[in-house]
Design an enzyme around this catalytic site. Structure first.
Site, PDB file in Angstrom:
ATOM      1  N   SER A   1       4.825   6.713   2.563  1.00  0.00           N
ATOM      2  CA  SER A   1       5.379   5.400   2.915  1.00  0.00           C
ATOM      3  C   SER A   1       4.767   4.334   2.013  1.00  0.00           C
ATOM      4  O   SER A   1       3.581   4.389   1.693  1.00  0.00           O
ATOM      5  CB  SER A   1       5.015   5.035   4.368  1.00  0.00           C
ATOM      6  OG  SER A   1       5.385   6.053   5.266  1.00  0.00           O
ATOM      7  N   ASN A   4       0.850  -1.193   0.000  1.00  0.00           N
ATOM      8  CA  ASN A   4       0.000   0.000   0.000  1.00  0.00           C
ATOM      9  C   ASN A   4       0.883   1.240   0.000  1.00  0.00           C
ATOM     10  O   ASN A   4       1.970   1.232   0.585  1.00  0.00           O
ATOM     11  CB  ASN A   4      -0.850  -0.010   1.280  1.00  0.00           C
ATOM     12  CG  ASN A   4      -1.756   1.212   1.396  1.00  0.00           C
ATOM     13  OD1 ASN A   4      -2.425   1.597   0.428  1.00  0.00           O
ATOM     14  ND2 ASN A   4      -1.793   1.838   2.565  1.00  0.00           N
ATOM     15  N   ASP A  39      -2.690   0.479   7.844  1.00  0.00           N
ATOM     16  CA  ASP A  39      -1.490   1.323   7.737  1.00  0.00           C
ATOM     17  C   ASP A  39      -0.397   0.953   8.738  1.00  0.00           C
ATOM     18  O   ASP A  39       0.417   1.801   9.125  1.00  0.00           O
ATOM     19  CB  ASP A  39      -1.853   2.821   7.896  1.00  0.00           C
ATOM     20  CG  ASP A  39      -2.794   3.305   6.809  1.00  0.00           C
ATOM     21  OD1 ASP A  39      -2.766   2.749   5.702  1.00  0.00           O
ATOM     22  OD2 ASP A  39      -3.575   4.248   7.070  1.00  0.00           O
ATOM     23  N   HIS A  94       0.897   5.140   1.316  1.00  0.00           N
ATOM     24  CA  HIS A  94       0.173   5.969   2.280  1.00  0.00           C
ATOM     25  C   HIS A  94       0.867   7.329   2.378  1.00  0.00           C
ATOM     26  O   HIS A  94       2.094   7.395   2.511  1.00  0.00           O
ATOM     27  CB  HIS A  94       0.183   5.278   3.652  1.00  0.00           C
ATOM     28  CG  HIS A  94      -0.540   6.068   4.692  1.00  0.00           C
ATOM     29  ND1 HIS A  94      -1.918   6.097   4.777  1.00  0.00           N
ATOM     30  CD2 HIS A  94      -0.080   6.892   5.673  1.00  0.00           C
ATOM     31  CE1 HIS A  94      -2.276   6.888   5.769  1.00  0.00           C
ATOM     32  NE2 HIS A  94      -1.178   7.384   6.324  1.00  0.00           N
TER      33      HIS A  94
HETATM   34  C1  GRF Z   1      -2.437   9.081  -2.561  1.00  0.00           C
HETATM   35  O1  GRF Z   1      -2.103  10.193  -1.788  1.00  0.00           O
HETATM   36  C2  GRF Z   1      -2.033   7.824  -1.851  1.00  0.00           C
HETATM   37  O2  GRF Z   1      -0.886   7.977  -1.089  1.00  0.00           O
HETATM   38  C3  GRF Z   1      -3.214   7.586  -0.952  1.00  0.00           C
HETATM   39  O3  GRF Z   1      -4.336   7.968  -1.703  1.00  0.00           O
HETATM   40  C4  GRF Z   1      -3.935   8.932  -2.662  1.00  0.00           C
HETATM   41  C5  GRF Z   1      -4.355   8.398  -3.993  1.00  0.00           C
HETATM   42  O4  GRF Z   1      -4.062   9.295  -5.018  1.00  0.00           O
HETATM   43  N1  GRF Z   1      -3.241   6.228  -0.477  1.00  0.00           N
HETATM   44  P1  GRF Z   1      -4.195   8.822  -6.515  1.00  0.00           P
HETATM   45  O5  GRF Z   1      -5.610   8.256  -6.658  1.00  0.00           O
HETATM   46  O6  GRF Z   1      -3.164   7.775  -6.768  1.00  0.00           O
HETATM   47  O7  GRF Z   1      -4.013  10.037  -7.354  1.00  0.00           O
END
Ligand code: GRF
Length: 236
Positions: free
Chosen positions: A149, A120, A158, A122
């Site tokens: 991360s 994932n 997370d 984050h």
């Molecule tokens: C990103 O900030 C990612 O870190 C988080 O959700 C957001 C998704 O953005 N998990 P995108 O849809 O990839 O533009």
């Protein structure tokens, strides 16, 4: 036990991955682009999205990547949705699942079979600010550094083993929006670099934690300005 899988960059098997996403899809687009221009030896087998109106569906469509929408509203309850989702993942025969902005909590039981094969991204320096609204919370906490991360997915949201992080400085006039915007490109680079290590067989999950080139990782790798991931923590 470890889950190390390599893909040969020159003509051999490419790592089969599925991506789960719910929204804009910029991280998904970064993976697609890196795959297209030869930086990532992967095949994105399918995008699975839980919202039919999510822009990420259009990104997959435009890129000619197979995609499916599994809308929770089409299922009797959460358990039925989760069963459908994991049945789909099983059927895809992928080695790695990437959560790229997938806004659902996955069931611990189903995750067991995917331990070490699901990652994932984050938008915070975990373990700081798990959950939502990370940019606002970093500002409210007076953090001087913020970042993103990549971690293995575990039953605790997370909190799975960290793989890699990227850091940016917080500036005096930052707002949640400015911080998010400045971080986004770094997030993309972090995700691509992390998937690259896995695809090339250099990064594996093991019961003792992530392994890089066979050595236990004692802290998250750090993304350098040249796009490489380097260890920063020395093992005790
Ligand atoms: C990103 O900030 C990612 O870190 C988080 O959700 C957001 C998704 O953005 N998990 P995108 O849809 O990839 O533009």
């Amino acid at each position: 036990m470890s889950a190390c899988t390599s893909a040969e960059p020159h003509g051999g098997a490419r790592l089969r991955i599925a991506v789960l996403a719910s929204g804009r899809g910029s991280n998904f687009a970064a993976l697609v682009e890196a795959c297209r221009d030869g930086r990532l030896p992967i095949d994105i087998v399918e995008l699975i999205c839980d919202r039919s109106s999510a822009p990420v569906v259009g990104v997959a469509d435009a890129a000619g990547i197979a995609h499916v929408v599994l809308d929770p509203q089409d299922y009797h309850d959460r358990a039925e949705f989760d069963r459908a989702l994991f049945a789909r993942l099983d059927a895809l025969d992928v080695t790695l699942v990437v959560l790229a902005g997938f806004m659902r909590i996955l069931p611990a039981r189903a995750l067991e079979a995917w331990h070490g094969r699901m990652i994932n991204i984050h938008p915070s320096l975990l373990p700081r600010h798990p959950g939502l609204h990370t940019h606002r919370r970093a500002l409210d906490a007076g953090d001087r550094e913020h970042g993103a991360s990549v971690h293995y997915v575990s039953a605790e949201v997370d909190q799975g083993a960290l793989i890699a992080q990227v850091m940016i400085g917080v500036e005096r006039h930052d707002t949640p929006a400015s911080l998010a915007a400045r971080l986004l490109g770094h997030e993309h680079a972090l995700l691509v670099a992390s998937v690259n290590l896995i695809a090339r067989g250099r990064l594996c999950w093991s019961a003792h934690g992530p392994l890089l080139d066979g050595e236990r990782l004692c802290g998250p790798l750090r993304l350098c300005s040249d796009g490489h991931l380097l260890p920063v923590a020395a093992c005790p």
